[in-house]
Design an enzyme around this catalytic site. Structure first.
Site, short mmCIF file in Angstrom:
data_model
loop_
_atom_site.label_atom_id
_atom_site.label_comp_id
_atom_site.label_asym_id
_atom_site.label_seq_id
_atom_site.Cartn_x
_atom_site.Cartn_y
_atom_site.Cartn_z
N SER A 135 0.80 -1.24 0.08
CA SER A 135 0.07 -0.06 -0.08
C SER A 135 0.93 1.29 0.09
O SER A 135 2.04 1.26 0.50
CB SER A 135 -0.91 0.13 1.29
OG SER A 135 -1.46 1.22 1.30
N TYR A 145 -0.95 -1.33 10.43
CA TYR A 145 -1.26 -1.66 8.97
C TYR A 145 0.00 -0.91 8.12
O TYR A 145 0.56 -1.64 7.19
CB TYR A 145 -2.46 -0.78 8.73
CG TYR A 145 -2.87 -1.08 6.95
CD1 TYR A 145 -3.45 -2.42 6.75
CD2 TYR A 145 -2.52 -0.10 6.37
CE1 TYR A 145 -3.72 -2.56 5.52
CE2 TYR A 145 -2.70 -0.37 4.87
CZ TYR A 145 -3.47 -1.63 4.56
OH TYR A 145 -3.67 -1.67 3.37
#
Length: 249
Positions: A135, A145
């Site tokens: 990401s 994350y």
């Protein structure tokens, strides 16, 4: 006919990869937790593209699920797309430790083990590819994350350097905001994200396959996200934190 195994294959970026690869003539191995949804996806892909679509129901946050997919990879695939993942709605101190550990297992351990299981067959054939979906959040310090996706980028670059001489390519894919079920499942409010920052999942898969063919090791779809990633990589930490806060989780 080449074979591709895709994790998280029934929705979002994983489903977009399945459609793109089926259109390219790949046989598919679709991996996700929901067996019924897998079967429906496989049937639709076979009907539309005429390709074989094998289903493998597995929870990659559990040992038995990881082992099952490792075994299938050991029998050989030509392309692996490690796409399975999830997000948390809260920050580090608001999230149970057990949930954080599950994220690390799915985003890091599963990526490591499945990549390792896939590579020997590819190296033996002298060709193949691994796409590890990270990401653009990897370039900004925003909780577990982001940290896990930063690991995916670093791991993929290292693996790419190690196997490049064998004709095998490993690439980290770093999309930004993509229209998928991801944010809804994580209960993350994205109502404030400007429309120009959203990318269609099909565009992400197309850009990824183009970059993999070119030997790119870190693929960042769209010029706007290349700029955002550059901010994360090169500006001072204080400004980077401000950008991360503005972009949200």
């Amino acid at each position: 006919m080449p074979t591709a195994l895709i994790t998280g294959a029934t929705a979002g970026i994983g489903a977009a990869f399945a459609r793109r690869l089926a259109a390219d003539g790949f046989s598919l191995v679709l991996v996700a937790r929901d067996e019924r949804r897998l079967a429906s996806s496989a049937s639709a892909l076979h009907k539309r593209y005429g390709v074989d679509a094998e289903v493998l129901a597995a929870d990659l946050s559990r040992e038995e699920g990881l082992a099952a997919v490792e075994e299938r990879l050991g029998r050989g695939v030509d392309l692996l797309v490690n796409n399975a993942g999830f997000g948390h709605p809260g920050g580090f101190l608001d999230t149970p430790v057990a949930d954080e550990l599950t994220m690390l297992r799915l985003h890091c351990e599963a990526v490591l083990r499945l990549t390792r299981a896939a590579l020997p067959y590819m190296i033996g054939k002298g060709r193949g590819g691994v796409v590890n979906v990270a990401s653009v959040a990897a370039f900004f310090p925003r909780g577990t994350y982001s940290a896990s996706k930063a690991w995916v980028v670093s791991f993929s670059e290292s693996a790419a350097a190690e196997v490049g001489g064998a004709g095998v390519r490993v690439m980290a894919l770093c999309p930004g905001f993509v229209r998928t079920e991801f944010h809804e499942r994580a209960e993350i409010d994205v109502s404030g994200i400007p429309r120009p920052l959203w990318l269609p999942a099909g565009r992400v898969a197309d850009d990824a396959m183009r970059d993999l063919a070119r030997g790119v090791r870190v693929s960042i779809p769209s010029a706007r996200y290349k700029v955002i990633a550059a901010i994360g990589r090169y500006v001072p930490r204080s400004l980077m934190n401000l950008v991360a806060q503005r972009l949200g989780r």
